[in-house]
Enzyme design. Sequence first.
Site, PDB file in Angstrom:
ATOM      1  N   ARG A  67     -22.885 -64.266 -35.138  1.00 61.23           N
ATOM      2  CA  ARG A  67     -21.696 -64.044 -34.319  1.00 61.23           C
ATOM      3  C   ARG A  67     -22.011 -64.465 -32.892  1.00 61.23           C
ATOM      4  NH1 ARG A  67     -19.780 -58.822 -31.417  1.00 61.23           N
ATOM      5  NH2 ARG A  67     -17.838 -59.621 -30.547  1.00 61.23           N
TER       6      ARG A  67
ATOM      7  N   HIS B 113     -15.208 -62.806 -24.992  1.00 57.67           N
ATOM      8  CA  HIS B 113     -16.191 -61.759 -24.728  1.00 57.67           C
ATOM      9  C   HIS B 113     -16.377 -61.651 -23.203  1.00 57.67           C
ATOM     10  CE1 HIS B 113     -19.656 -59.463 -26.851  1.00 57.67           C
ATOM     11  NE2 HIS B 113     -19.637 -59.048 -25.591  1.00 57.67           N
TER      12      HIS B 113
ATOM     13  N   GLU C 264     -14.234 -55.796 -27.577  1.00 55.39           N
ATOM     14  CA  GLU C 264     -14.283 -54.549 -26.815  1.00 55.39           C
ATOM     15  C   GLU C 264     -13.327 -54.523 -25.635  1.00 55.39           C
ATOM     16  OE1 GLU C 264     -18.189 -53.282 -25.747  1.00 55.39           O
ATOM     17  OE2 GLU C 264     -18.835 -53.105 -27.811  1.00 55.39           O
TER      18      GLU C 264
ATOM     19  N   ASN D 121     -17.965 -52.354 -33.228  1.00 54.39           N
ATOM     20  CA  ASN D 121     -19.203 -52.321 -32.443  1.00 54.39           C
ATOM     21  C   ASN D 121     -19.590 -50.860 -32.314  1.00 54.39           C
ATOM     22  OD1 ASN D 121     -18.708 -55.027 -32.178  1.00 54.39           O
ATOM     23  ND2 ASN D 121     -18.517 -55.021 -29.947  1.00 54.39           N
TER      24      ASN D 121
ATOM     25  N   TYR E  64     -22.524 -48.057 -31.441  1.00 63.58           N
ATOM     26  CA  TYR E  64     -23.830 -47.727 -30.861  1.00 63.58           C
ATOM     27  C   TYR E  64     -24.121 -46.233 -30.914  1.00 63.58           C
ATOM     28  CZ  TYR E  64     -24.051 -52.522 -29.227  1.00 63.58           C
ATOM     29  OH  TYR E  64     -24.093 -53.891 -29.193  1.00 63.58           O
TER      30      TYR E  64
ATOM     31  N   GLU F 134     -21.337 -55.358 -34.088  1.00 60.66           N
ATOM     32  CA  GLU F 134     -22.498 -55.058 -33.225  1.00 60.66           C
ATOM     33  C   GLU F 134     -23.054 -53.696 -33.606  1.00 60.66           C
ATOM     34  OE1 GLU F 134     -21.948 -55.237 -28.928  1.00 60.66           O
ATOM     35  OE2 GLU F 134     -20.688 -57.020 -29.135  1.00 60.66           O
TER      36      GLU F 134
HETATM   37  C1  BGP Z   1     -21.331 -54.001 -25.996  1.00 56.85           C
HETATM   38  C2  BGP Z   1     -21.057 -55.429 -25.641  1.00 56.85           C
HETATM   39  C3  BGP Z   1     -22.227 -56.315 -25.734  1.00 56.85           C
HETATM   40  C4  BGP Z   1     -23.549 -55.677 -25.375  1.00 56.85           C
HETATM   41  C5  BGP Z   1     -23.704 -54.284 -25.942  1.00 56.85           C
HETATM   42  C6  BGP Z   1     -24.882 -53.525 -25.404  1.00 56.85           C
HETATM   43  O1  BGP Z   1     -20.523 -53.181 -25.222  1.00 56.85           O
HETATM   44  O2  BGP Z   1     -20.044 -55.986 -26.444  1.00 56.85           O
HETATM   45  O3  BGP Z   1     -21.937 -57.467 -25.006  1.00 56.85           O
HETATM   46  O4  BGP Z   1     -23.842 -55.804 -24.050  1.00 56.85           O
HETATM   47  O5  BGP Z   1     -22.574 -53.504 -25.732  1.00 56.85           O
HETATM   48  O6  BGP Z   1     -24.551 -52.918 -24.201  1.00 56.85           O
HETATM   49  P1  BGP Z   1     -25.515 -52.885 -22.969  1.00 56.85           P
HETATM   50  O7  BGP Z   1     -25.881 -54.295 -22.694  1.00 56.85           O
HETATM   51  O8  BGP Z   1     -24.749 -52.251 -21.865  1.00 56.85           O
HETATM   52  O9  BGP Z   1     -26.680 -52.061 -23.394  1.00 56.85           O
END
Ligand code: BGP
Length: 477
Positions: free
Chosen positions: A80, A124, A170, A299, A301, A378
């Site tokens: 991607r 992006h 995002e 995405n 995290y 992500e």
């Molecule tokens: C998401 C974005 C990415 C990447 C990732 C990690 O929000 O789509 O581009 O940056 O987060 O975040 P960070 O770089 O703030 O740790």
Amino acid sequence: MHHHKLKDLPHDFLWGAASAAYQVEGAWDADGKGPSVWDLFTKLPGKTFEGSNGDVAVDHYHRMAEDVALMAEMGLKAYRFSVSWPRIYPTGRGEVNEAGLAFYEKLIDTLLAHQIEPVLTLYHWDLPQALQEEYGGWEDRRIIADFELYCVTLYQRFAGKVKYWVSLNEQNYNLTNAYQLGTHPPAVQDRKRFFAANHIAFLANARVIKAFRQHVPNGLIGPSFAYSPAYPASCDPKDMLAYENAEEFNNLWWLDAYCFGRYPQAALAYLRENGEAPEILPGDLALLREGTPDYIGVNYYYTLTYTDNPLGGQTLQRINTTGKKGTTPSSGIPGLYKTAPNPHLETSNWDWAIDPTGMRIALRRLSSRYGLPLMITENGLGEFDKLEAGDKINDEYRIDYLRSHVVACQEALQDGVELLGYCAWSFTDILSWLNGYQKRYGFVYVERDERGGSLRRIKKASFHWYSQLIASQGKQR
Ligand code: BGP
């Protein structure tokens, strides 16, 4: 639900990795590229970690062949990446820049030559600076036509080669930073303007999805949403209500608009009462319903845990951009909710909760509410990595993180979720927007810091682990 045995992953499961143009390409003014809002913003004092920027990034623009060769060596099934709008239209519209298209064509052809499925993100965050200056970017409805022209240019060029497309990456996270926190360009802090710009972005998203149907009839398109599922801090009804508020304001506001073409009721009523609701013109909601996605890009995290926040209470706070653990304050909207620590979860050095079960919950919530296929676009762990003697990087903590999240994907499949693929963030190390080069995510280490470096590529332990995972179809974890 606890399972005795996990189901096998489908054979065409897309084991991937992801990146974004500004974070990897560099070559910020090469071959006719125009400046993006990030090219200017990162040069303003105090905006990014130690003034880091993407002028060179990890120089992927000039090292594309080497990077794709590493993907092939790893056995990656999908990559991607995002296209930089100002490489294609240097001032946002008008004359197309053939050199920009040629770069992405070469990337796509190289991927296909190695049987790697391209997943193309249309946007992006690197808006052409010219459009920001001319009409304020996402704050003006003129952007809808300009974005459509740019997207249709890519559809026409790559329809035969690219099946999977991501519309906006995002929108929720980017515009919250841009118009509420003031931490992304254009660095505004105004909730009314935030909801207005965000509404226009929904319209643009729907318009390009509508156009996609004509130009790429066999493709699939959807936005990538930054989904941090909300948890209540306790079973106190006050906390439950705070959690409901947070889920509605921070998640359903986007997801319902994308997938149902409407805004969630309580949030809309609250914003109307406060004079912050977006202006919805006749035809807007009909357009949203005509431009719903084929799948949702997720995405993921971390999860966020919420508690009651009285009027006059905690306001919105900036994220940790230093990697100093334990420095993130509680953040919230007075009268609605505020974040609270989750005592059951470990966190990264940037205070992000590590919660694989949260990913399973995320996938289940989305799948059952919207009935759409999902793709993890992500997921990954940003950490300090250490380059050791003999070119070794022992990122066991990253392997642990990814392994537990891959298991969560398998559990979600067992729960009936249709999951198309899993793209780890990121393939090589990259520039983190606000955290510089020290917050690393890649399977491939890139030797550089905030000031520069050799840009040499070195495989981390996680590279070998992921390679083996892919080869065994997820069995050898
Ligand atoms: C998401 C974005 C990415 C990447 C990732 C990690 O929000 O789509 O581009 O940056 O987060 O975040 P960070 O770089 O703030 O740790």
